[in-house]
Write a protein that holds these residues in place. Structure first.
Motif, short mmCIF file in Angstrom:
data_model
loop_
_atom_site.label_atom_id
_atom_site.label_comp_id
_atom_site.label_asym_id
_atom_site.label_seq_id
_atom_site.Cartn_x
_atom_site.Cartn_y
_atom_site.Cartn_z
N ASP A 1 -6.94 6.91 -9.56
CA ASP A 1 -6.63 8.25 -9.04
C ASP A 1 -5.17 8.37 -8.62
O ASP A 1 -4.75 9.40 -8.09
CB ASP A 1 -7.55 8.60 -7.87
CG ASP A 1 -7.39 7.66 -6.67
OD1 ASP A 1 -6.49 6.80 -6.69
OD2 ASP A 1 -8.18 7.79 -5.72
N GLY A 2 -4.37 7.30 -8.87
CA GLY A 2 -2.95 7.35 -8.55
C GLY A 2 -2.61 6.96 -7.14
O GLY A 2 -1.44 6.96 -6.75
N SER A 3 -3.62 6.59 -6.32
CA SER A 3 -3.35 6.18 -4.95
C SER A 3 -2.99 4.69 -4.92
O SER A 3 -2.73 4.09 -5.96
CB SER A 3 -4.57 6.48 -4.06
OG SER A 3 -5.69 5.71 -4.47
N HIS A 4 -3.02 4.08 -3.75
CA HIS A 4 -2.56 2.71 -3.56
C HIS A 4 -3.25 1.74 -4.51
O HIS A 4 -4.33 1.98 -5.02
CB HIS A 4 -2.83 2.27 -2.12
CG HIS A 4 -4.31 2.26 -1.77
ND1 HIS A 4 -5.17 1.29 -2.20
CD2 HIS A 4 -5.04 3.13 -1.04
CE1 HIS A 4 -6.39 1.55 -1.74
NE2 HIS A 4 -6.34 2.65 -1.05
N GLY A 5 -2.59 0.62 -4.72
CA GLY A 5 -3.20 -0.42 -5.54
C GLY A 5 -4.23 -1.21 -4.74
O GLY A 5 -4.40 -0.99 -3.54
N TYR A 6 -4.90 -2.12 -5.40
CA TYR A 6 -5.91 -2.92 -4.74
C TYR A 6 -5.28 -4.10 -3.99
O TYR A 6 -4.14 -4.47 -4.22
CB TYR A 6 -6.92 -3.44 -5.77
CG TYR A 6 -7.80 -2.32 -6.30
CD1 TYR A 6 -8.98 -1.99 -5.64
CD2 TYR A 6 -7.45 -1.59 -7.43
CE1 TYR A 6 -9.78 -0.95 -6.10
CE2 TYR A 6 -8.24 -0.55 -7.89
CZ TYR A 6 -9.41 -0.25 -7.22
OH TYR A 6 -10.20 0.79 -7.67
N GLU A 7 -6.08 -4.67 -3.05
CA GLU A 7 -5.62 -5.84 -2.29
C GLU A 7 -6.37 -7.08 -2.75
O GLU A 7 -7.21 -7.03 -3.64
CB GLU A 7 -5.82 -5.61 -0.79
CG GLU A 7 -7.26 -5.53 -0.34
CD GLU A 7 -7.39 -5.40 1.17
OE1 GLU A 7 -6.36 -5.41 1.87
OE2 GLU A 7 -8.53 -5.29 1.65
N SER A 8 -6.05 -8.21 -2.13
CA SER A 8 -6.67 -9.51 -2.44
C SER A 8 -6.67 -9.78 -3.95
O SER A 8 -7.71 -10.07 -4.54
CB SER A 8 -8.10 -9.55 -1.89
OG SER A 8 -8.58 -10.86 -1.86
N PRO A 9 -5.49 -9.72 -4.58
CA PRO A 9 -5.43 -9.80 -6.04
C PRO A 9 -5.50 -11.22 -6.58
O PRO A 9 -5.07 -12.18 -5.94
CB PRO A 9 -4.06 -9.19 -6.35
CG PRO A 9 -3.22 -9.57 -5.15
CD PRO A 9 -4.16 -9.50 -3.98
N THR A 10 -6.06 -11.35 -7.77
CA THR A 10 -6.02 -12.61 -8.50
C THR A 10 -5.95 -12.29 -9.99
O THR A 10 -6.42 -11.24 -10.43
CB THR A 10 -7.22 -13.51 -8.16
OG1 THR A 10 -7.02 -14.81 -8.72
CG2 THR A 10 -8.52 -12.94 -8.69
N ARG B 1 0.79 -1.23 0.00
CA ARG B 1 0.00 0.00 0.00
C ARG B 1 0.82 1.27 0.00
O ARG B 1 0.27 2.36 -0.04
CB ARG B 1 -1.02 0.00 1.13
CG ARG B 1 -0.49 -0.09 2.52
CD ARG B 1 -1.61 -0.43 3.48
NE ARG B 1 -2.18 -1.74 3.17
CZ ARG B 1 -3.23 -2.26 3.82
NH1 ARG B 1 -3.81 -1.58 4.78
NH2 ARG B 1 -3.67 -3.45 3.51
N VAL B 2 2.13 1.16 -0.01
CA VAL B 2 2.98 2.34 -0.20
C VAL B 2 3.20 2.61 -1.69
O VAL B 2 3.08 3.73 -2.17
CB VAL B 2 4.33 2.16 0.51
CG1 VAL B 2 5.27 3.33 0.18
CG2 VAL B 2 4.12 2.06 2.02
N ASN B 3 3.51 1.52 -2.43
CA ASN B 3 3.90 1.69 -3.84
C ASN B 3 2.88 1.20 -4.85
O ASN B 3 2.95 1.57 -6.02
CB ASN B 3 5.22 0.95 -4.08
CG ASN B 3 6.35 1.50 -3.24
OD1 ASN B 3 6.68 2.67 -3.34
ND2 ASN B 3 6.93 0.66 -2.40
N GLY B 4 1.94 0.35 -4.44
CA GLY B 4 0.95 -0.17 -5.38
C GLY B 4 0.90 -1.68 -5.36
O GLY B 4 1.59 -2.35 -4.58
N LEU B 5 0.08 -2.24 -6.23
CA LEU B 5 -0.07 -3.68 -6.36
C LEU B 5 0.98 -4.20 -7.33
O LEU B 5 0.95 -3.88 -8.52
CB LEU B 5 -1.48 -4.01 -6.86
CG LEU B 5 -1.78 -5.45 -7.25
CD1 LEU B 5 -1.51 -6.40 -6.10
CD2 LEU B 5 -3.23 -5.58 -7.72
N HIS B 6 1.92 -5.00 -6.83
CA HIS B 6 3.03 -5.50 -7.64
C HIS B 6 2.72 -6.85 -8.25
O HIS B 6 2.15 -7.73 -7.59
CB HIS B 6 4.30 -5.65 -6.80
CG HIS B 6 4.79 -4.39 -6.17
ND1 HIS B 6 5.17 -3.29 -6.90
CD2 HIS B 6 4.97 -4.07 -4.86
CE1 HIS B 6 5.58 -2.33 -6.07
NE2 HIS B 6 5.46 -2.79 -4.83
N LEU B 7 3.15 -7.04 -9.48
CA LEU B 7 3.19 -8.34 -10.12
C LEU B 7 4.66 -8.70 -10.27
O LEU B 7 5.40 -8.02 -10.99
CB LEU B 7 2.50 -8.31 -11.48
CG LEU B 7 2.64 -9.56 -12.35
CD1 LEU B 7 2.05 -10.77 -11.67
CD2 LEU B 7 1.98 -9.34 -13.72
#
Length: 304
Positions: free
Chosen positions: A180-189, A153-159
């Motif tokens: 909007d440029g804020s944090h990425g999402y969680e619980s990714p799939t 949640r600092v840099n975004g959702l990483h792959l």
């Protein structure tokens, strides 16, 4: 006989016990689906990772505890969540875990290995991938290459691309943020369908559910499309948080947790067919369905 799935109900196993499949991961192995979930007998802290198998996604056989409480990262006061498993090309099974302290300050990814899908798994340790925070995770595999999705949640959702042995992170493939440029999402799939990658995630609202989103790209490196709802706006994804989207017989199944914070052990789940194709993902409510209903289902934009 194919069993009936009723979204929003508590899942029970063949013995009638509540199946501990919270934060679920699923893989098809042979003619059965194997599923691993957080055992919430102790609430939010670690008890075990439970393993079940099924031929029809409705009738579940308890295969045992794949990973059990121990010391260090696996102590009873620790957070061990989101068990996801990949079958390595060498025949081993690798389990990935969100490893954390009770105050969620550690933010690490853990690794465990086994010779069979049900385990038992041998825990190897944890890391912050490339030094980044890692909370909710997902996994993806293509042409023998493994990938880790990890919420930072600092840099975004990483792959991330995994190392060849799947036991560490090798490089960042892409990092996504909200529109909007804020944090990425969680619980990714992540899945691939019709030449497009579909990345699903949930907003950061704690135990409360929200409208989950999807983004698409022709390449894992991006560019990724603007995020879009997968269920009717305001439905909070039928009161669930995505855990995984599973390919099944040419179609796909959405599996999400409907968290009950005061009694996590009995939290029900929402399992629904999800229509995926032509850059869209659409989740529609059904009171009940069976795996047989998926066969021959058309995706948006496909010929019926």
């Amino acid at each position: 006989m194919t069993g009936v799935i009723r979204p929003g109900e508590v899942i029970v196993d063949e013995a009638g016990a509540i199946a501990q499949l919270h934060g679920i991961g699923v893989q098809r192995v042979g003619d059965r689906f194997y599923a691993w979930g957080e055992n919430k007998a102790a609430g939010s802290t670690f008890t075990a990772v439970s393993c079940y198998s099924s031929a029809d996604l409705a009738t579940w056989r308890f295969e045992g505890e794949a990973l059990t409480v121990g010391e260090g990262d696996l102590a009873a006061d620790r957070i061990v969540e989101r068990p996801k498993v990949l079958a390595h090309p060498d025949g081993r099974f690798v389990m990935f875990l969100h490893i954390d302290s009770a105050d969620y300050a550690d933010a690490r990814v853990g690794f465990a290995v086994a010779d069979a899908p049900a385990g038992p798994y041998r825990y190897l340790g944890s890391e912050r991938p490339l030094g980044n925070l890692s909370r909710d995770i997902g996994v993806y595999q293509e042409d023998g290459v493994g990938y880790l999705l990890s919420e930072d949640r600092v840099n975004g959702l990483h792959l991330y691309r995994l190392a060849p042995d799947y036991l560490s992170v090798e490089s960042v493939v892409a990092t996504t943020l909200k529109d909007d440029g804020s944090h990425g999402y969680e619980s990714p799939t992540l899945i691939r369908e019709g030449g497009l990658y579909y990345l699903f995630g949930s907003d950061l609202t704690g135990w409360a559910m929200n409208d989950n989103e999807v983004s698409t790209a022709a390449d894992l490196t991006g560019p990724w499309s603007p995020w879009a709802d997968i269920a009717p706006a305001g439905s909070a994804t039928f009161e669930s948080q995505v855990s995984i989207v599973v390919p099944v017989d040419g179609s796909h199944v959405y599996i999400g947790d409907r968290w009950t914070p005061d009694d996590l052990r009995t939290s029900p789940a929402v399992w629904l067919p999800i229509e995926i194709g032509a850059g869209a993902a659409t989740l529609r409510w059904r009171d009940e369905w069976t795996i047989a209903d998926l066969r021959g289902a058309a995706a948006p934009g496909d010929d019926a």
